[in-house]
Design a protein around this motif. Structure first.
Motif, PDB file in Angstrom:
ATOM      1  N   HIS A 123      65.866  35.211  79.725  1.00 45.65           N
ATOM      2  CA  HIS A 123      65.748  34.185  80.776  1.00 45.65           C
ATOM      3  C   HIS A 123      67.129  33.990  81.383  1.00 45.65           C
TER       4      HIS A 123
ATOM      5  N   HIS B  67      58.179  30.072  85.163  1.00 47.70           N
ATOM      6  CA  HIS B  67      58.780  28.821  84.711  1.00 47.70           C
ATOM      7  C   HIS B  67      57.668  27.761  84.714  1.00 47.70           C
TER       8      HIS B  67
ATOM      9  N   ASP C 118      58.557  30.547  80.743  1.00 48.24           N
ATOM     10  CA  ASP C 118      59.984  30.243  80.811  1.00 48.24           C
ATOM     11  C   ASP C 118      60.170  28.725  80.695  1.00 48.24           C
TER      12      ASP C 118
ATOM     13  N   ASP D 106      69.874  31.037  81.049  1.00 54.27           N
ATOM     14  CA  ASP D 106      69.352  30.556  82.332  1.00 54.27           C
ATOM     15  C   ASP D 106      70.333  30.821  83.483  1.00 54.27           C
TER      16      ASP D 106
END
Ligand SMILES: [Zn+2]
Length: 347
Positions: A24, A203, A226, A284
């Motif tokens: 991610h 997400h 996610d 992220d």
């Protein structure tokens, strides 16, 4: 067998050399202030920050939207194919330094197209850097095209088809402002992606409710969620995620920076693992959230009183969740097992 004990210093040593997998990671979120300022000057893009210090000082956020405003502004300095190459190679060199053996990167083509950058330049630069990192550093990778959920869903199918024609796309994702933009708006493009044999992730359950996670599973047919940290609000959803071994790609520094949790010690990662969920840790947008993968793992495990054995579990989970071949997964798991065993022998 003796298990690995946990002091913060030992944990840091253990995690730094641990073979890792990242799943991610937004490549635009690796734009460090130094490169941001250099590219703004090189490309003649006028941004509000004129110095590295001023850029860094702007990286303070109230929520997801306040971050996205800064993130999209940062992405506006990326104009040429070589910019995308330099950005991606800088991230891959971090992977090398942090023992990341396999990484799956998101990119946001709609942002770059809106800035007047050709899709071929974006993908050409990213893919060339990924190829060079694999050749020189043996880091395997996959590229995931993210659809921005706060844009009109209608042009997404044509974009996906154009990107796939250029080559190098392993999957489709869904990112950007979650609240008010439920997954079901993107049913068509995810259906097309599945028919093209692409992997699918979204997400969901970061700021949005558990209902968005259900939609991502049932309407978009995703293979991973996610974030997904809000799943614990819905016991039936937790059972579904556990039973189907759906991975959650959790990003602790991001969650604290965007105030999903008020501090790291209040993060629910420990509870996710205890519930039997296939949770993993990732960075992220590391340039904006204060750390790359090693720092995320070390600080989170330390603040939650988790151990080096939990770090091994998180990496085994990440290998299981990865979109690489079974052969590559076996190789990554062998490296993890060897690393764990050799570390225990030192104790
Ligand atoms: Zn993300």
């Amino acid at each position: 067998m003796e298990t690995i004990t946990n002091t913060k210093g030992m944990l840091a040593d253990f995690v730094e050399e641990l073979p890792k997998v990242e799943l991610h990671l937004h490549i635009e979120g690796t734009l460090e202030p130094e490169l941001l300022i250099a590219l703004a000057q090189r490309n003649g893009v006028d941004i509000p920050y004129k110095t590295i210090e001023a850029a860094r000082a702007a990286y303070q956020f109230e929520d997801l939207q306040s971050f996205l405003n800064v993130y999209y502004l940062g992405a506006s300095v990326l104009r040429e194919e070589r910019d995308f190459y330099e950005l991606t190679l800088a991230y891959m060199s971090r992977c090398k330094a942090q023992q990341i053996r396999h990484t799956e990167l998101f990119f946001d083509p709609q942002t770059h197209l809106a800035n007047g950058v050709a899709l071929a330049a974006v993908m050409g630069g990213i893919n060339a850097a990924l190829r060079d990192a694999e050749r020189d550093w043996h880091i395997s990778s996959a590229l995931i095209l993210c659809i921005e959920r706060d844009r009109d869903p209608q042009p997404a199918v044509a974009l996906l088809e154009r990107a796939c024609a250029l080559g190098g796309i392993a999957g489709i994702g869904l990112d950007s402002a979650e609240l008010g933009n439920p997954p079901e708006k993107f049913q068509e493009v995810f259906k097309v992606a599945k028919s093209m044999g692409l992997h699918r992730v979204a997400h969901a359950g970061e700021e949005g409710p558990p209902a968005y996670i259900w939609q991502a599973l049932d309407v978009l047919d995703v293979e991973r969620i996610d974030h997904g940290v809000r799943c614990l609000e819905d016991p039936a959803l937790v059972r579904r995620l556990v039973d189907d071994r759906i991975p959650l790609t959790v990003c602790p520094f991001s969650n604290v920076a965007l105030k999903v949790f008020s501090r790291l010690s209040e993060h629910n990662l420990g509870r996710l693992l205890k519930a039997g969920l296939l949770a993993t840790i990732h960075s992220d947008d590391p340039a904006y959230f204060g750390g790359y993968l090693s720092e995320n793992i070390i600080e989170t495990l330390s603040d939650l009183d988790l151990t080096a054995e939990d770090a091994l579990l998180l990496e085994r989970n990440a290998v299981e969740a990865a979109f690489c071949t079974d052969q590559r997964k076996q190789s990554l798991l062998r490296d993890l097992d060897q690393y764990g065993a050799s570390y225990r022998n030192l104790l």
